[in-house]
Design a protein around this motif. Structure first.
Motif, PDB file in Angstrom:
ATOM      1  N   LEU A 465     -10.523 -62.410  31.634  1.00  9.99           N
ATOM      2  CA  LEU A 465     -10.869 -61.049  32.037  1.00  9.99           C
ATOM      3  C   LEU A 465     -12.342 -60.921  32.393  1.00  9.99           C
ATOM      4  O   LEU A 465     -12.718 -60.056  33.201  1.00  9.99           O
ATOM      5  CB  LEU A 465     -10.501 -60.061  30.923  1.00  9.99           C
ATOM      6  N   ASN A 466     -13.164 -61.752  31.805  1.00 13.97           N
ATOM      7  CA  ASN A 466     -14.572 -61.759  32.207  1.00 13.97           C
ATOM      8  C   ASN A 466     -14.716 -62.193  33.668  1.00 13.97           C
ATOM      9  O   ASN A 466     -15.595 -61.718  34.391  1.00 13.97           O
ATOM     10  CB  ASN A 466     -15.382 -62.698  31.308  1.00 13.97           C
ATOM     11  N   GLN A 467     -13.822 -63.087  34.096  1.00 21.66           N
ATOM     12  CA  GLN A 467     -13.853 -63.587  35.470  1.00 21.66           C
ATOM     13  C   GLN A 467     -13.042 -62.710  36.421  1.00 21.66           C
ATOM     14  O   GLN A 467     -13.362 -62.622  37.606  1.00 21.66           O
ATOM     15  CB  GLN A 467     -13.326 -65.026  35.508  1.00 21.66           C
ATOM     16  N   SER A 468     -11.977 -62.080  35.888  1.00 24.12           N
ATOM     17  CA  SER A 468     -11.091 -61.263  36.736  1.00 24.12           C
ATOM     18  C   SER A 468     -10.868 -59.894  36.088  1.00 24.12           C
ATOM     19  O   SER A 468      -9.746 -59.557  35.681  1.00 24.12           O
ATOM     20  CB  SER A 468      -9.748 -61.974  36.936  1.00 24.12           C
ATOM     21  N   PRO A 469     -11.888 -59.078  35.970  1.00 24.16           N
ATOM     22  CA  PRO A 469     -11.761 -57.801  35.259  1.00 24.16           C
ATOM     23  C   PRO A 469     -10.771 -56.836  35.899  1.00 24.16           C
ATOM     24  O   PRO A 469     -10.224 -55.966  35.214  1.00 24.16           O
ATOM     25  CB  PRO A 469     -13.193 -57.247  35.292  1.00 24.16           C
ATOM     26  N   THR A 470     -10.501 -56.974  37.195  1.00 24.28           N
ATOM     27  CA  THR A 470      -9.570 -56.057  37.867  1.00 24.28           C
ATOM     28  C   THR A 470      -8.120 -56.285  37.434  1.00 24.28           C
ATOM     29  O   THR A 470      -7.255 -55.462  37.733  1.00 24.28           O
ATOM     30  CB  THR A 470      -9.673 -56.222  39.393  1.00 24.28           C
ATOM     31  N   ASN A 471      -7.860 -57.389  36.755  1.00 27.43           N
ATOM     32  CA  ASN A 471      -6.491 -57.681  36.304  1.00 27.43           C
ATOM     33  C   ASN A 471      -6.232 -57.200  34.883  1.00 27.43           C
ATOM     34  O   ASN A 471      -5.188 -57.497  34.302  1.00 27.43           O
ATOM     35  CB  ASN A 471      -6.226 -59.186  36.386  1.00 27.43           C
ATOM     36  N   ARG A 472      -7.184 -56.479  34.304  1.00 27.17           N
ATOM     37  CA  ARG A 472      -7.047 -56.048  32.904  1.00 27.17           C
ATOM     38  C   ARG A 472      -5.796 -55.194  32.689  1.00 27.17           C
ATOM     39  O   ARG A 472      -5.044 -55.391  31.741  1.00 27.17           O
ATOM     40  CB  ARG A 472      -8.294 -55.282  32.462  1.00 27.17           C
ATOM     41  N   GLU A 473      -5.564 -54.231  33.571  1.00 26.67           N
ATOM     42  CA  GLU A 473      -4.421 -53.335  33.382  1.00 26.67           C
ATOM     43  C   GLU A 473      -3.106 -54.106  33.404  1.00 26.67           C
ATOM     44  O   GLU A 473      -2.226 -53.872  32.567  1.00 26.67           O
ATOM     45  CB  GLU A 473      -4.412 -52.254  34.458  1.00 26.67           C
ATOM     46  N   THR A 474      -2.947 -55.033  34.335  1.00 24.98           N
ATOM     47  CA  THR A 474      -1.721 -55.832  34.419  1.00 24.98           C
ATOM     48  C   THR A 474      -1.544 -56.680  33.168  1.00 24.98           C
ATOM     49  O   THR A 474      -0.446 -56.764  32.606  1.00 24.98           O
ATOM     50  CB  THR A 474      -1.752 -56.742  35.654  1.00 24.98           C
ATOM     51  N   LEU A 475      -2.616 -57.300  32.718  1.00 27.64           N
ATOM     52  CA  LEU A 475      -2.536 -58.124  31.514  1.00 27.64           C
ATOM     53  C   LEU A 475      -2.155 -57.275  30.311  1.00 27.64           C
ATOM     54  O   LEU A 475      -1.334 -57.683  29.482  1.00 27.64           O
ATOM     55  CB  LEU A 475      -3.881 -58.824  31.274  1.00 27.64           C
ATOM     56  N   GLN A 476      -2.734 -56.082  30.209  1.00 31.15           N
ATOM     57  CA  GLN A 476      -2.414 -55.223  29.066  1.00 31.15           C
ATOM     58  C   GLN A 476      -0.959 -54.751  29.111  1.00 31.15           C
ATOM     59  O   GLN A 476      -0.296 -54.660  28.071  1.00 31.15           O
ATOM     60  CB  GLN A 476      -3.366 -54.025  29.038  1.00 31.15           C
ATOM     61  N   GLU A 494      -4.140 -68.070  35.721  1.00 32.18           N
ATOM     62  CA  GLU A 494      -4.667 -68.661  36.949  1.00 32.18           C
ATOM     63  C   GLU A 494      -4.552 -67.653  38.083  1.00 32.18           C
ATOM     64  O   GLU A 494      -4.240 -66.480  37.852  1.00 32.18           O
ATOM     65  CB  GLU A 494      -3.925 -69.963  37.270  1.00 32.18           C
ATOM     66  N   SER A 495      -4.761 -68.099  39.286  1.00 29.70           N
ATOM     67  CA  SER A 495      -4.912 -67.178  40.415  1.00 29.70           C
ATOM     68  C   SER A 495      -3.698 -66.289  40.664  1.00 29.70           C
ATOM     69  O   SER A 495      -3.843 -65.150  41.097  1.00 29.70           O
ATOM     70  CB  SER A 495      -5.239 -67.967  41.691  1.00 29.70           C
TER      71      SER A 495
END
Length: 746
Positions: A465-476, A494-495
């Motif tokens: 998330l430090n590298q891809s913060p825009t994916n936080r909502e999906t991960l949560q 990964e990507s």
């Protein structure tokens, strides 16, 4: 009015018939503790007073009515204070007879009367005139051996309670080793605040209601009085006494009142008292685990009654006092300044997802963990260990606020939910310490006690998330799926993580995977063998959320199979539908089954085609015996001493396509009956074994006919065509049913 004990008795005291029995001598755990505490206070005071003659002790309020008889003699009738007054009477009586005090000096003892029972009154009158010789081991034994002692008194609860208290007084008296206790107590250093109720205008009706047939003091009231004595530092004691009767109890009262869950018949004051004790016991338990404090019997803290001695050990330490006081103060501040704290922090239902909240998966659905503690910490439901750890994390935040608390509490949720096997009493001290430290400092390296896989996953997610913060909502959202509950090791970070996560939530919705499990499992089988070995058994999941969750989160049944089989198949499935948006689930399943029509039919084909292969398999376990695709037991649970069946026969029996068949439990053979003839059928790697099912083999012409027509060989084998890899070229269920239908036609 402040009055000493002897002054109260000199005006005559009568326990009214409406009062309950004397209870301090009962032998249940709670009363044992109450009696012990009160006698300890009295005798500790006596021991200290011998060196400080000016000492006095206050024993709280007593209140009641004053009545005058025809001789203008005043009698005090206590509503509250019966238990303390009686115990002191027994103390004075015992000391007076033990030290041969003259009758003139103890005249006041005769002014104390019991009217609750006639037998109790008679016992008192006899006891006043009794001069024991102390010829028995204990005073109570000598009393019960007197000719004036009636056998029926063995059933009088007040008398029996008095005998118990006298024995305890005697034991403590011996331990004092003081020449004359009477000299210490003769002028009564025991003081009460005596409240005459008629002077404040209380009615007889209120007298009856307040008395309620003599309700005992609550555990909270004894706790409040006793706990202050543990605290030696004046400022600390003042802080406790002011808060316990002020902000702390007011806050608990407010929470319970606002929740509005009490019925009309419930006593809100008693509920508030008990709720505060629940909170107190929870906080104290945390301290006892963190400091590894136990009583003399090596037992952990439980509550103020059963752990009275340990309570004194814990709170003799000012650091522990401050932990308790600071936590309670922080809770009060939160309720006043941030009343929506709990609802803003947690949510329950999936449709209420919020990137700033963390989903809870506990059975008793309540986002307010503080309220759960207040109401349920001591009852049969209690608080689960995960709830306790999260609650401690929240209390830590209230005391030492962290700007990243929402992320921290989510991480802590993931750890506690996925560390079920690691959360044992023996490590709780470390668990609490780690949770508290993490909320204060946000350092993932502190975690050593939780599940190792989950700790490493949390570190990986933080880095991702430090590298891809825009994916936080999906991960949560993925973490908050009911079937994953914080463990997303099924997905490489990964990507293409985001697309896979979204597709998973679409294809394997937490509700759909339960309600339509056969479709979802068939979808996975369309992409390969996703099973995991568990010892000698193979697991394929079932329609139970717990089984699915264990299967899809590491380590499931077999960590190697999780990564090499399950994860591989799931990712292939997700990638296929990401690339083929227009293809439906049903289309993919039907396409796979169609491909089997002209190709060999392995075990996956049968599981996909026949729905009864999945029925009555509560944990998803199958046993593939002989290492073969077709010699299978379907396990209802996980034990062979429980129900298990051949799934091929279970399908034939329950589909009802064939009549005259029967299938019993425990791996039984399929039974086919025709024209009073019977054969037994069992599975072989290359087909079926057909056997005689009759007592007289010669009468079984059905078996003869099968042999004569070459349907079975002379060993009874019905052979299914297979390729060189011993995989069926034709559907063996259809072949067997076709053979049996031929007899039905006849």
């Amino acid at each position: 009015m402040r009055t000493n004990y002897i002054e109260i008795l000199r005006n005559k005291v009568e326990i009214p018939i409406i009062q309950r029995d004397y209870a301090q001598g009962r032998t249940d755990k709670k009363t044992n503790r109450i009696r012990k505490d009160f006698l300890d206070i009295l005798f500790d005071f006596i021991s200290k007073k011998q060196f400080n003659p000016d000492m006095e002790i206050e024993l709280d309020f007593i209140y009641g009515f004053n009545e005058k008889d025809t001789n203008n003699q005043t009698t005090f009738i206590p509503i509250d204070g019966q238990q303390r007054l009686t115990t002191l009477w027994l103390l004075y009586w015992f000391v007076s007879v033990k030290e041969n005090i003259s009758d003139e000096d103890v005249t006041f003892l005769s002014y104390f009367l019991y009217e609750t029972r006639h037998s109790t009154t008679e016992f008192y009158r006899n006891l006043i005139h009794f001069k024991p010789e102390f010829s028995h081991k204990h005073i109570n034994e000598e009393i019960t051996n007197q000719p004036w002692y009636f056998e029926t008194w063995d059933f009088d609860p007040s008398i029996q309670a008095m005998l118990v208290v006298l024995k305890d007084i005697e034991v403590r008296y011996r331990n004092l080793d003081i020449n004359s206790v009477w000299k210490i107590i003769e002028n009564s250093p025991f003081y009460f605040y005596k409240l005459d109720m008629e002077k404040v205008g209380l009615t007889d009706d209120l007298y009856i209601k307040m008395n309620s047939r003599g309700k005992p003091l609550t555990e909270f009231e004894y706790f409040k009085a006793g706990f202050a004595e543990i605290i030696s530092e004046p400022k600390q004691k003042k802080r406790f006494e002011e808060s316990i009767d002020g902000i702390w109890i007011d806050t608990v009262w407010h929470i319970i009142f606002e929740f509005g869950s009490l019925s009309q018949n419930e006593d809100i004051a008693l509920t508030v008292d008990n709720s505060f004790l629940n909170l107190f016991n929870f906080i104290t338990s945390i301290i006892s685990f963190k400091k590894d404090l136990k009583d003399s019997n090596d037992r952990r803290y439980t509550n103020t009654v059963e752990s009275a001695d340990l309570l004194k050990i814990i709170y003799s330490d000012i650091e522990n006092q401050n932990f308790l006081f600071d936590t309670l103060d922080a809770i009060c501040n939160q309720e006043q300044q941030e009343p929506t704290f709990w609802n803003n922090l947690f949510y329950i239902e999936k449709e209420n997802f919020d990137i700033h909240k963390t989903r809870l998966f506990f059975q008793h659905k309540d986002t307010n963990l503080l309220r759960r503690c207040l109401f349920h910490y001591s009852d049969y439901r209690g608080l689960s260990l995960p709830e306790q750890i999260l609650l401690l994390g929240c209390f830590t935040q209230l005391k030492t606020p962290s700007s990243s608390f929402n992320e921290q509490i989510r991480t802590l949720r993931n750890l506690v939910v996925n560390s079920e096997n690691e959360l044992r009493e023996s490590v709780l001290g470390n668990v609490f310490e780690e949770a508290e430290h993490f909320i204060k400092n946000g350092d993932l390296e502190i975690f050593k006690t939780f599940k190792t896989d989950q700790i490493e996953e949390e570190k990986s997610k933080k880095e991702y998330l430090n590298q891809s913060p825009t994916n936080r909502e999906t991960l949560q959202k993925l973490e908050d799926s009911e079937i994953l509950r914080g463990s997303i090791s099924l997905f490489p970070l990964e990507s293409n993580f985001k697309n896979r996560a979204k597709k998973f939530l679409e294809l394997f919705d937490e509700d759909d995977i339960i309600s339509d499990f056969n479709t979802k499992s068939n979808l996975l089988l369309s992409f390969g063998d996703y099973s995991q070995d568990d010892g000698t058994l193979k697991n394929l999941m079932c329609d139970k959320s717990r089984v699915i969750r264990n299967f899809l989160t590491t380590p499931g049944y077999n960590k190697i199979h999780f990564y090499e089989k399950t994860r591989k198949v799931v990712l292939q499935c997700l990638d296929f539908f990401i690339a083929n948006q227009s293809i439906s689930i049903q289309h993919k399943i039907q396409e796979t089954l169609s491909n089997y029509s002209n190709n060999p039919k392995d075990w996956k084909y049968y599981f996909m085609k026949y729905s009864f292969f999945r029925e009555s398999c509560n944990q998803g376990y199958y046993f593939f015996w002989k290492g073969n695709d077709y010699c299978i037991w379907k396990m209802k649970e996980k034990q062979f001493n429980g129900h298990h069946w051949n799934p091929f026969f279970y399908e034939i029996k329950n589909s009802e396509r064939i009549k005259n068949i029967n299938l019993e439990n425990y791996g039984a053979k399929l039974v086919f009956s025709y024209n009073r003839k019977k054969i037994l059928i069992s599975s072989l790697p290359n087909g079926f074994l057909i056997e005689n099912g009759m007592t007289d083999r010669r009468a079984n012409t059905l078996l003869d006919e099968l042999e004569e027509k070459g349907i079975i060989n002379n060993e009874g084998h019905y052979v299914v065509p297979q390729n060189s890899n011993e995989i069926d070229l034709q559907d063996r269920i259809q072949l067997l049913e076709l053979m049996l239908k031929e007899f039905e036609k006849k």
